[in-house]
Design a protein around this motif. Structure first.
Motif, PDB file in Angstrom:
ATOM      1  N   SER A 118      51.820 117.353  -0.565  1.00 41.64           N
ATOM      2  CA  SER A 118      52.200 118.518   0.230  1.00 41.64           C
ATOM      3  C   SER A 118      52.291 118.131   1.703  1.00 41.64           C
ATOM      4  N   THR A 163      52.650 120.641   3.994  1.00 48.90           N
ATOM      5  CA  THR A 163      52.206 121.837   4.707  1.00 48.90           C
ATOM      6  C   THR A 163      50.875 122.299   4.143  1.00 48.90           C
ATOM      7  N   GLU A 164      49.935 122.593   5.017  1.00 50.08           N
ATOM      8  CA  GLU A 164      48.629 123.060   4.577  1.00 50.08           C
ATOM      9  C   GLU A 164      48.770 124.371   3.811  1.00 50.08           C
ATOM     10  N   GLY A 165      48.072 124.434   2.669  1.00 50.73           N
ATOM     11  CA  GLY A 165      48.105 125.648   1.869  1.00 50.73           C
ATOM     12  C   GLY A 165      49.144 125.656   0.772  1.00 50.73           C
ATOM     13  N   THR A 166      50.024 124.655   0.751  1.00 53.90           N
ATOM     14  CA  THR A 166      51.029 124.564  -0.315  1.00 53.90           C
ATOM     15  C   THR A 166      50.658 123.402  -1.233  1.00 53.90           C
TER      16      THR A 166
END
Length: 382
Positions: A294, A296-299
């Motif tokens: 990932s 992007t943080e949170g994905t």
């Protein structure tokens, strides 16, 4: 209130000129202005005093310990620090009694125990299917959904050619609601003396344990007093891996594209950490890794462009095992909550032993309702 600032004006007869009236009005105006100024000054001072008091309170709260600094110290704590500062001679009789004598031959005193108001817990890993599936509340012990099992069949016909009759067929998909339960006995002393809200912690522990138990059933449940897990449901189609010990790049691609495009384009991978470790090493025919971290943080990270969900209860890679499943969990797997979490406090059953019994229970049903929304990977037998 302004009263009797000036003597009353003479009203008998007309003044010789306007001077007397003007002077009286000027005096009255000045008196009013003085009163207004005084009132304003008094209000300002009161406001400043309130602000000062609030700042003092805020400063007290910011000190180490905050508002608790003003609370009386426990006698053993006060006694110990009094001993440190001035010896036993400086202590009151009750403070001397509160000191805990150490076991060493010098007759020293032990520092009092400090109880941290934070409960340390073992890590509990829970399969995340509940977050991926569709969850619906229910008030019944069994949930039934209508299901189309056959479709209308059409054909091309001529202008006056007879039309054939076809009818769709319908069935039902049903989920039974099951129950989980546990109880624990806690002493009255522990409930009274604990620095934390132990009753609330127990409710949290029940929820955590039920989450672990249901997560295991959602993946591998056998249907006996529990849901049939997605990996144990015989209606879910399977794709052969071709090897008993290693995951195959080709098999993962076949697995993904064996599904209808509607589900494939909304699907996610489900596998455990050991399987993820092996898949991260796989490459396509052009030398590119199938796994993409990932950015992007949170994905989530992706495998073949689709999200990967790690589930601790998924099987490891082994002969005849099903270590990987791909599908649209929101469309294909349903969870029905009857009772989310119920905790009953029973102070009577074990009262003669000084115990309080806490009963926890949860009712939930779950299962596959659209098998065609999934494909699971089967390892070779040898």
């Amino acid at each position: 209130m302004i009263t009797q600032i000036l003597p009353p004006l003479e009203t008998k007869g007309a003044p010789e000129d306007d001077t007397e009236v003007k002077d009286a009005l000027d005096a009255l105006t000045k008196a009013v202005d003085d009163k207004v100024k005084q009132a304003t000054d008094d209000a300002h001072k009161a406001t400043q005093d309130e602000i000062k008091a609030l700042r003092t309170d805020i400063a007290a709260l910011k000190r180490p310990g905050g508002a608790d600094d003003d609370k009386p110290e426990k006698v053993e704590v006060k006694a110990f620090w009094g001993f440190v500062r001035g010896g036993t001679e400086a202590l009151e009789p009750e403070e001397r009694k509160a000191l805990v004598v150490s076991d060493d031959t010098r007759g020293g005193f032990l520092a009092p125990e400090q109880f941290e108001a934070q409960l340390q817990k073992e890590l509990v890993e829970i399969s995340p299917i509940r977050q991926a599936a569709r969850v619906t509340p229910t008030t019944a012990g069994r949930v039934v959904w209508p299901k189309r099992t056959g479709t209308i069949t059409a054909k091309w016909v001529g202008e006056t050619e007879e039309r054939s009759k076809t009818e769709p067929t319908y069935g039902q998909a049903a989920l039974d609601v099951h129950e989980m339960a546990a109880y624990i006995d806690v002493s009255n002393w522990l409930l009274e003396d604990s620095a934390i809200d132990l009753a609330s912690e127990l409710a949290s522990d029940f929820a955590e344990e039920f989450g672990r138990l249901e997560g295991l059933a959602f993946v591998n449940g056998d249907g006996i007093k529990k849901p049939v897990g997605i990996m144990q449901d015989p209606s879910v189609p399977e794709v052969l891996n071709g090897s008993a010990t290693e995951l195959s790049t080709d098999a993962l691609i076949r697995l993904m594209y064996a599904m209808p495009a509607y589900y494939r384009n909304r699907g996610s991978w489900l596998l455990n950490g050991n399987s993820i470790a092996g898949i991260r090493l796989l490459k396509d025919e052009n030398g590119r890794y199938l796994w993409q971290d990932s950015l992007t943080e949170g994905t989530p990270s992706t495998l073949l462009g689709r999200p990967v969900v790690e589930a601790v209860d998924m099987p490891d890679v082994a002969a005849n095992a099903f270590p990987v499943i791909y599908g649209d969990f929101n469309a294909g797997f349903r969870i029905a909550d009857r009772i989310g979490l119920s905790v009953l406090r029973d102070p009577y059953t074990q009262a003669t032993e000084g115990l309080v019994r806490f009963h926890g229970r949860r009712r939930v049903g779950a299962g596959v309702i659209r098998p065609d929304a999934f494909r699971k990977l089967k390892m070779a037998t040898s």
